[in-house]
Scaffold this motif. Structure first.
Motif, PDB file in Angstrom:
ATOM      1  N   ILE A   1     -33.398  19.743  50.986  1.00 24.80           N
ATOM      2  CA  ILE A   1     -32.492  20.898  50.852  1.00 24.80           C
ATOM      3  C   ILE A   1     -32.165  21.478  52.236  1.00 24.80           C
ATOM      4  O   ILE A   1     -31.040  21.859  52.519  1.00 24.80           O
ATOM      5  N   TYR A   2     -33.173  21.523  53.096  1.00 21.01           N
ATOM      6  CA  TYR A   2     -32.938  22.090  54.430  1.00 21.01           C
ATOM      7  C   TYR A   2     -32.170  21.155  55.349  1.00 21.01           C
ATOM      8  O   TYR A   2     -31.354  21.594  56.148  1.00 21.01           O
ATOM      9  N   GLU A   3     -32.476  19.855  55.224  1.00 17.71           N
ATOM     10  CA  GLU A   3     -31.847  18.926  56.162  1.00 17.71           C
ATOM     11  C   GLU A   3     -30.515  18.395  55.675  1.00 17.71           C
ATOM     12  O   GLU A   3     -29.655  18.024  56.467  1.00 17.71           O
ATOM     13  N   ASN A   4     -30.355  18.348  54.350  1.00 13.62           N
ATOM     14  CA  ASN A   4     -29.138  17.761  53.821  1.00 13.62           C
ATOM     15  C   ASN A   4     -28.570  18.579  52.655  1.00 13.62           C
ATOM     16  O   ASN A   4     -28.421  18.089  51.541  1.00 13.62           O
ATOM     17  N   PRO A   5     -28.258  19.866  52.920  1.00 13.47           N
ATOM     18  CA  PRO A   5     -27.705  20.680  51.835  1.00 13.47           C
ATOM     19  C   PRO A   5     -26.313  20.166  51.488  1.00 13.47           C
ATOM     20  O   PRO A   5     -25.556  19.780  52.381  1.00 13.47           O
ATOM     21  N   ILE A   6     -25.980  20.137  50.199  1.00 14.22           N
ATOM     22  CA  ILE A   6     -24.685  19.589  49.792  1.00 14.22           C
ATOM     23  C   ILE A   6     -23.787  20.640  49.146  1.00 14.22           C
ATOM     24  O   ILE A   6     -22.608  20.716  49.433  1.00 14.22           O
ATOM     25  N   HIS A   7     -24.353  21.494  48.318  1.00  9.68           N
ATOM     26  CA  HIS A   7     -23.508  22.516  47.690  1.00  9.68           C
ATOM     27  C   HIS A   7     -23.095  23.563  48.737  1.00  9.68           C
ATOM     28  O   HIS A   7     -23.937  23.991  49.549  1.00  9.68           O
TER      29      HIS A   7
ATOM     30  N   GLU B   1     -27.200  14.156  39.728  1.00 10.99           N
ATOM     31  CA  GLU B   1     -28.244  13.634  40.621  1.00 10.99           C
ATOM     32  C   GLU B   1     -27.530  12.821  41.700  1.00 10.99           C
ATOM     33  O   GLU B   1     -27.154  11.678  41.483  1.00 10.99           O
ATOM     34  N   VAL B   2     -27.310  13.436  42.863  1.00  8.58           N
ATOM     35  CA  VAL B   2     -26.503  12.786  43.901  1.00  8.58           C
ATOM     36  C   VAL B   2     -27.322  11.793  44.723  1.00  8.58           C
ATOM     37  O   VAL B   2     -26.788  10.829  45.268  1.00  8.58           O
ATOM     38  N   LEU B   3     -28.612  12.083  44.836  1.00  6.45           N
ATOM     39  CA  LEU B   3     -29.566  11.176  45.488  1.00  6.45           C
ATOM     40  C   LEU B   3     -30.815  11.255  44.614  1.00  6.45           C
ATOM     41  O   LEU B   3     -30.971  12.224  43.879  1.00  6.45           O
ATOM     42  N   PRO B   4     -31.711  10.275  44.694  1.00  7.34           N
ATOM     43  CA  PRO B   4     -32.901  10.382  43.856  1.00  7.34           C
ATOM     44  C   PRO B   4     -33.584  11.733  44.074  1.00  7.34           C
ATOM     45  O   PRO B   4     -33.842  12.111  45.222  1.00  7.34           O
ATOM     46  N   THR B   5     -33.846  12.450  43.008  1.00 11.57           N
ATOM     47  CA  THR B   5     -34.473  13.778  42.981  1.00 11.57           C
ATOM     48  C   THR B   5     -33.680  14.900  43.676  1.00 11.57           C
ATOM     49  O   THR B   5     -34.194  15.988  43.879  1.00 11.57           O
ATOM     50  N   HIS B   6     -32.436  14.655  44.014  1.00 16.72           N
ATOM     51  CA  HIS B   6     -31.613  15.703  44.626  1.00 16.72           C
ATOM     52  C   HIS B   6     -30.401  15.975  43.715  1.00 16.72           C
ATOM     53  O   HIS B   6     -29.574  15.101  43.520  1.00 16.72           O
TER      54      HIS B   6
END
Ligand SMILES: Nc1ncnc2c1ncn2[C@@H]1O[C@H](COP(=O)(O)OP(=O)(O)OP(=O)(O)O)[C@@H](O)[C@H]1O
Ligand SMILES: [Mg+2]
Length: 301
Positions: free
Chosen positions: A238-244, A283-288
């Motif tokens: 979430i910190y390194e690759n936030p998407i929303h 689910e855009v990436l596994p568990t994300h």
């Protein structure tokens, strides 16, 4: 993979008139695994406390399901089972001044639950358990006879934690447990919660505004915005690759000076239109997971 301790499925909690309700929690789903800490973050009024309060049955929920160890906690009618849920799930509150009765001693506050659940028949055993709990939270046994108003904010929160631990729960909802405390005390209380988690195999739902502290304590993080979970994933992710866009905006508001430019990062603005009613969690990436419509997700990735 650890077991699911709690499963929240399409939970809704509306308040006010049926025709025009306040949708405090508007169809959220997530699981919490045994032994983990799930951080729940978002701005004031987004529905974090309502989520916690709905889970521990302080409200009759509007819709959805909450399963604890596979059992539907809002559907249960058995007194024995309800008593067990009450014992297993505890809450720590934000304001250690408002949540502890100043005219009760620390010992009385901590032992209230014992009596309801009839845990200790014998006075000596009960006294010993109070002392043990005080020591577990970094206070000492002599504190048992002092009144709540005689303690500092940090010490009061420790009493609140001891109270939550008194029935040996497996799941604790900590609703902004450090926001009312001095910054110098906050880390101590977070470290105490981490230590207790290891020692007692506790599972936490940790509600907070302060993203820096949430990162430190959480295994996974759920970001909430106006009653919906807009992003959910491992804390680092979430910190390194936030998407929303809302998560990006929230993260950009953390006042971390940029070591290269030595400037405070500017907050990325967020517009409400980006949370589409027609969206869902993908689910855009596994568990994300990220909330949005198909086309929004495509655009953001
Ligand atoms: N008992 C209630 N009756 C009516 N509306 C309520 C009730 N509790 C909460 N609300 C409303 O539901 C929304 C979510 O409130 P909630 O307290 O869950 O937010 P929060 O994320 O915990 O905010 P904060 O960070 O300020 O604690 C708000 O609009 C609030 O006014
Ligand atoms: Mg709240």
């Amino acid at each position: 993979m650890a077991n699911k301790l709690l499963e929240v499925k399409d939970l809704k909690q509306y308040f006010g008139a049926a025709g025009n309700p306040i949708k405090a929690v508007d169809g959220i789903s997530f699981d919490i695994y045994e032994g983990e800490t799930l951080g729940l973050v978002g701005e004031s009024g987004c529905g974090k406390s309502t989520t916690g309060r709905s889970i521990i049955r302080l409200y009759d929920i509007t819709d959805g399901e909450v399963l604890f160890k596979g059992r539907n906690i809002h559907a249960s009618k058995s007194r024995k089972e309800l008593k067990e849920f009450n014992r297993e799930m505890q809450m720590i509150f934000q304001d250690p001044y408002a949540s502890l009765n100043p005219r009760m001693t620390a010992g009385e506050i901590i032992s209230e639950g014992f009596d309801i659940h009839g845990l200790y028949k014998d006075k000596k055993e009960r006294k010993e358990r109070i002392a043990e709990l005080l020591e577990a939270v970094g206070l000492n046994r002599e504190h048992a006879n002092r009144y709540a108003h005689e303690f500092s904010g940090g010490q009061r929160q420790r009493i609140g934690i001891a109270r939550a631990l008194s029935l040996s729960p497996s799941f604790i909802i900590a609703d902004e447990p450090i926001s009312a405390l001095d910054v110098s005390i906050q880390a101590q209380v977070v470290n105490l919660l981490k230590k207790l988690q290891r020692e007692h195999k506790l599972t936490y739902l940790f509600i907070a505004h302060d993203l820096s502290m949430v990162k430190y304590i959480s295994d996974r993080i759920a970001v909430m915005y106006r009653g919906k979970i807009v992003e959910l994933g491992k804390a680092d992710e979430i910190y390194e690759n936030p998407i929303h866009p809302y998560t990006k905006s929230l993260l950009s508001a953390v006042p971390l000076p940029d070591p290269l430019t030595e400037r405070i990062r500017k907050r990325i603005p967020y517009s409400h239109e980006e949370t589409d009613e027609a969206g869902k969690l993908h689910e855009v990436l596994p568990t994300h997971f990220v909330y949005g419509t198909e086309s929004q997700i495509k655009k953001w990735l």
